[in-house]
Enzyme design. Structure first.
Site, PDB file in Angstrom:
ATOM      1  N   ILE A  45       0.825  -1.222   0.000  1.00 13.92           N
ATOM      2  CA  ILE A  45       0.000   0.000   0.000  1.00 13.92           C
ATOM      3  C   ILE A  45       0.852   1.262   0.000  1.00 13.92           C
ATOM      4  CG2 ILE A  45      -1.953   1.134   1.166  1.00 13.92           C
ATOM      5  CD1 ILE A  45      -2.510  -1.653  -0.066  1.00 13.92           C
ATOM      6  N   TRP A  86      -7.949  15.606   7.140  1.00 10.47           N
ATOM      7  CA  TRP A  86      -6.986  15.607   8.236  1.00 10.47           C
ATOM      8  C   TRP A  86      -6.298  16.957   8.393  1.00 10.47           C
ATOM      9  CZ3 TRP A  86      -4.795  10.069   6.895  1.00 10.47           C
ATOM     10  CH2 TRP A  86      -5.811   9.144   7.140  1.00 10.47           C
ATOM     11  N   GLU A 128     -14.906   9.198   6.032  1.00 12.63           N
ATOM     12  CA  GLU A 128     -14.955   9.985   7.264  1.00 12.63           C
ATOM     13  C   GLU A 128     -15.721  11.281   7.154  1.00 12.63           C
ATOM     14  OE1 GLU A 128     -10.824   9.246   8.439  1.00 12.63           O
ATOM     15  OE2 GLU A 128     -11.096  11.311   9.131  1.00 12.63           O
ATOM     16  N   HIS A 131      -2.746  -4.716  11.246  1.00 17.47           N
ATOM     17  CA  HIS A 131      -2.897  -3.949  12.486  1.00 17.47           C
ATOM     18  C   HIS A 131      -2.294  -4.619  13.700  1.00 17.47           C
ATOM     19  CE1 HIS A 131      -5.846  -2.353   9.688  1.00 17.47           C
ATOM     20  NE2 HIS A 131      -5.538  -1.208  10.240  1.00 17.47           N
TER      21      HIS A 131
HETATM   22  N1  GLN Z   1       0.178   5.032   1.356  1.00 15.31           N
HETATM   23  C1  GLN Z   1      -0.089   5.154   2.739  1.00 15.31           C
HETATM   24  C2  GLN Z   1       0.781   4.187   3.541  1.00 15.31           C
HETATM   25  O1  GLN Z   1       1.008   3.117   3.083  1.00 15.31           O
HETATM   26  C3  GLN Z   1      -1.537   4.878   3.052  1.00 15.31           C
HETATM   27  C4  GLN Z   1      -1.800   5.032   4.513  1.00 15.31           C
HETATM   28  C5  GLN Z   1      -3.248   4.892   4.898  1.00 15.31           C
HETATM   29  O2  GLN Z   1      -4.007   4.238   4.254  1.00 15.31           O
HETATM   30  N2  GLN Z   1      -3.636   5.498   5.968  1.00 15.31           N
HETATM   31  O3  GLN Z   1       1.206   4.469   4.624  1.00 15.31           O
HETATM   32 ZN    ZN Z   2      -4.814   2.267   4.691  1.00 19.25          ZN
END
Ligand code: GLN
Ligand code: ZN
Length: 760
Positions: free
Chosen positions: A435, A565, A609, A698
């Site tokens: 990600i 944010w 959100e 997580h």
């Molecule tokens: N690209 C971001 C990461 O990998 C995405 C973070 C997120 O989804 N909050 O940290």
């Molecule tokens: Zn994320």
């Protein structure tokens, strides 16, 4: 006694994040319990004093809080999760007896998971979700709370107003472990509060506040009837004991609450007149109106003239007290600590807002001092300055915005795109990727801290980050991932990193607000038209891309998340600001493509959100949110693959919105909630690429091969193999390398064996 001014609620973390530091010390070594208790006491006392010394007549008091107000309520109602109940009471060192159970629920233990945490309404604060079941019994554990209250009243007198989370809101935010309805406990919670009220009265206060923000959302009529009955009962007891009840709503229209509770015996309604509209058709003027005219969740100085006009109009109809729109939990403590801020005069943080409340209340009663008159003049001057400032208006940005057409938000048909991308990227089926972030190790954080303090220079810092990128690329190649990332080591935070490089954004130094528990954030402030003076990520992209033949994703934060944010402008619609950010991102994408990027990910974890609380407001939000994402990404040619990423919420109900974003590939958090999103994707007939997370990042636990294989094959049952990507749930910055490497090995192996099966 009645009051003419108050605030809706108080922050607890401390102006210098004292509570955070005390908590972290205590968690390392519980022998420091006494220090933690005394820090919490001092912070709550100081805040009460600050409010009263500023000339505000009544101060809310929620008790000493060590983590979160909803968790405090669970402790008070005896509803901490069952799994922590056999943890023994803590030694008697000034902390409440349940403190270790409380922290076990908040943070988990070696053997027990923490409670879920989720966003408090449409804010960026997270609360601990209560876990109830049909067999939950509400048992007041109010001794510690009542002692705190007694101490506070002894110190500060009867202007102290205890605050409790209302029964409806507490239960509406609860989850059950057995599919029962948490609201089945409504009468029980009211009964518990009915037992508590006489004990509160004994402590010598007059007012008690019940926070019921859930009353600004749509609630079934049958439930509303039960809520009315509950408050009638509480009000009856209150009257007997000489207490008065204030029911406080925020974040939306307070009319439903007023209509429901008028004539119930409740003595006052607290309403949000900033986010809820100033018309109050339901208010008859029989009860006190606690008018939230000072914005409690944004950082702008109040237009005192406008607020006073609203207050005067209301006062014609009945008794009015001046207040904030919501708790000051959501804004930083005080402007005093900040150095030179370009737009300082336009701002008001918590302490300045408290003073605005006091000034407005004196003005409303015609008791203003010379200082108050000067404050009004200063507010007028600040407003005039802000209205006409070059800092808010960038004519180039405006001209560009005026010229935006639908075509700028539209890409070619997805089939055409898919073909072009397949040709240029030539990825295998079920491509693997991550990600964006890789572990932010203590070395990375140390280098950043040293750089900030000037202990290492720019060149040394950049070199350290380059080395990190090289390491991350090498590791990804070894793992055999298909689409690589540079790992984001240079980013302190996915919003702050960009805000520091965009014009129109302001970073602060001390303006912390609590995000959850001991975690604080420093949201940047958007004060003017946003533009991008220079490319923001291209150099880092190049560093990574030069080290590998595999495609590297360019990584950006999307327009909605860049707003969600931050503290946003209140002088133009959010959609206008979002489009400005989108234009900056659109240029960044152009530059990334020019540098060779073929895949660009625009993260939108916060898109859920900002969804308005009221259903009828949601379509308009979704229109601009989707529109700004598309504006950011639609300049990309067909062969450029746009990715997005979403997490922190469930997206099952928003799948059509996800689809409207029209990203070629979307990665979605899914492993944590048993891949529920798959059913929604299938039902929707989702046609774009999708990567439901197959590794819950997580926790440090490494998933077994079998687990991930199963998730992949479940995904294949719902998603066409040509559309499926294999990736984790979210970024890996909070993880360590050990579990990251092991888990990614499992993930890649799962993809390979599924690929083999497809080819067979
Ligand atoms: N690209 C971001 C990461 O990998 C995405 C973070 C997120 O989804 N909050 O940290
Ligand atoms: Zn994320």
């Amino acid at each position: 006694m009645t009051f003419h001014s108050t605030i809706a609620g108080v922050p607890r973390i401390g102006p210098d994040r004292e509570l955070k530091k005390a908590l972290e010390t205590y968690w390392r070594d519980s022998s420091t319990g006494r220090a933690l208790a005394s820090t919490a006491t001092r912070l709550t006392n100081d805040y009460t004093d600050t409010v009263l010394n500023a000339g505000v007549e009544a101060a809310p008091y929620a008790g000493r809080s060590y983590y979160d107000a909803i968790l405090d309520t669970s402790a008070l109602l005896g509803t901490l999760p069952e799994r922590v109940l056999d943890i023994e009471d803590h030694a008697n060192d000034g902390l409440p007896p349940f403190i270790d159970r409380y922290f076990a629920a908040a943070r988990g233990t070696k053997t027990q998971p923490a409670s879920a945490m989720t966003k408090w309404f449409d804010t960026n604060y997270h609360y601990l979700v209560p876990e109830l079941s049909a067999s939950t019994r509400i048992q007041l554990e109010d001794q510690a709370w009542l002692e705190d209250l007694r101490d506070q009243v002894t110190r500060a007198g009867e202007s102290v107003r205890p605050v409790l989370i209302g029964a409806l809101t507490y239960l509406s935010l609860s989850r059950t472990t057995d599919e029962s309805d948490a609201l089945d406990h409504l009468e029980e919670v009211f009964d518990a509060y009915a037992r508590l009220l006489p004990r509160i009265a004994d402590r010598g206060v007059t007012w008690v506040q019940f926070d019921e923000p859930s009353l600004v959302t749509a609630i079934d009529k049958a439930v509303l009837d039960r809520v009315r009955a509950g408050y009638e009962k509480l009000a009856g007891i209150a009257q007997d004991k000489g207490l008065k009840l204030l029911v406080q709503t925020y974040f939306g229209d307070g009319n439903q609450a007023i209509e429901l509770l008028s004539g119930s015996g409740v003595s006052a309604f607290g309403v949000d007149l900033v986010y809820g509209g100033t018309e109050l058709p339901a208010w008859t003027g029989d009860e006190l109106l606690v008018a939230g005219v000072v914005d409690g969740r944004n950082v702008w100085r109040t237009d005192l003239d406008a607020a006073l006009e609203t207050l005067k109009a209301l006062k014609e109809r009945g008794p009015v007290a001046v207040s904030t729109s919501c708790s000051l939990l959501h804004v930083p403590y005080s402007l005093e600590r900040e150095g030179d801020l370009v737009v300082r005069d336009w701002l008001a943080f918590g302490y300045e807002k408290i003073q605005e409340v006091a000034v407005l209340s004196r003005l409303l009663r015609g008791e203003e001092t010379d200082e108050d008159k000067a404050a009004v003049e200063a507010a007028r001057a600040a407003k005039a300055d802000r209205d006409s400032s070059d800092l808010t208006h960038n004519s180039e940005v405006r001209a560009r915005q005026d010229a935006i057409t639908d075509a700028d938000r539209t890409r070619d048909d997805l089939k055409v795109r898919r073909e072009a991308q397949q040709k240029s990227l030539n990825l295998p089926p079920l491509p693997t990727t991550t990600i964006g972030s890789f572990p932010q190790t203590s070395e990375i954080r140390a280098a950043r801290a040293k750089h900030r303090k000037g202990e290492i220079d720019d060149a040394a810092y950049t070199q350290a980050m380059r080395d990190e990128v090289a390491d991350v690329i090498r590791r990804q190649e070894e793992l055999g991932l298909d689409v690589l990332v540079h790992g984001e080591p240079e980013r302190n935070d996915m919003v702050q990193y960009f805000s520091e490089q965009l014009e129109g954004y302001l970073s602060t130094e001390f303006a912390w607000v609590q995000s959850y528990g001991s975690r604080c954030v420093r949201p940047p402030i958007i004060y003017g038209d946003v533009s991008r003076p220079n490319p923001m990520t291209v150099d880092w992209y190049k560093v990574a891309a030069d080290l590998t033949d595999k495609p590297v994703k360019g990584m950006l934060t999307g327009p909605v998340t860049m707003l969600a944010w931050s503290f946003v402008r209140d002088d133009q619609p959010l959609g206008v600001t979002a489009d400005q950010v989108a234009l900056a991102l659109r240029d960044e994408i152009d530059d990334l493509v020019a540098a060779g990027a073929q895949i660009i990910q625009v993260d939108e974890p916060a898109i859920r959100e900002l969804l308005p609380l009221r259903k009828e407001d949601q379509p308009e939000y979704l229109k601009w949110a989707v529109g700004s994402f598309r504006l950011a990404t639609s300049g990309a040619a067909n062969e450029i693959q746009i990715h997005t990423h979403m997490c922190y919420s469930e997206f099952n109900e928003l799948i059509d919105t996800v689809s409207d974003l029209n990203a070629d590939v979307t990665s979605i958090e899914a492993a944590r909630n048993g891949m529920q999103v798959l059913k929604a994707l299938k039902d929707e007939g989702y046609e774009l690429g999708v990567g439901p997370g197959v590794w819950d990042i997580h926790s440090p636990r490494v998933p077994s091969q079998e687990e991930v294989d199963t998730l992949v094959s479940d995904a294949l049952d719902s998603v066409d193999p040509s559309l499926l990507w294999i990736n984790p749930d979210c970024g890996l910055k909070t993880r360590g390398w050990e579990e990251t490497t092991s888990s990614l090995k499992v993930l890649v192996a799962a993809a390979l064996s599924a690929r083999d099966k497809l080819n067979a």
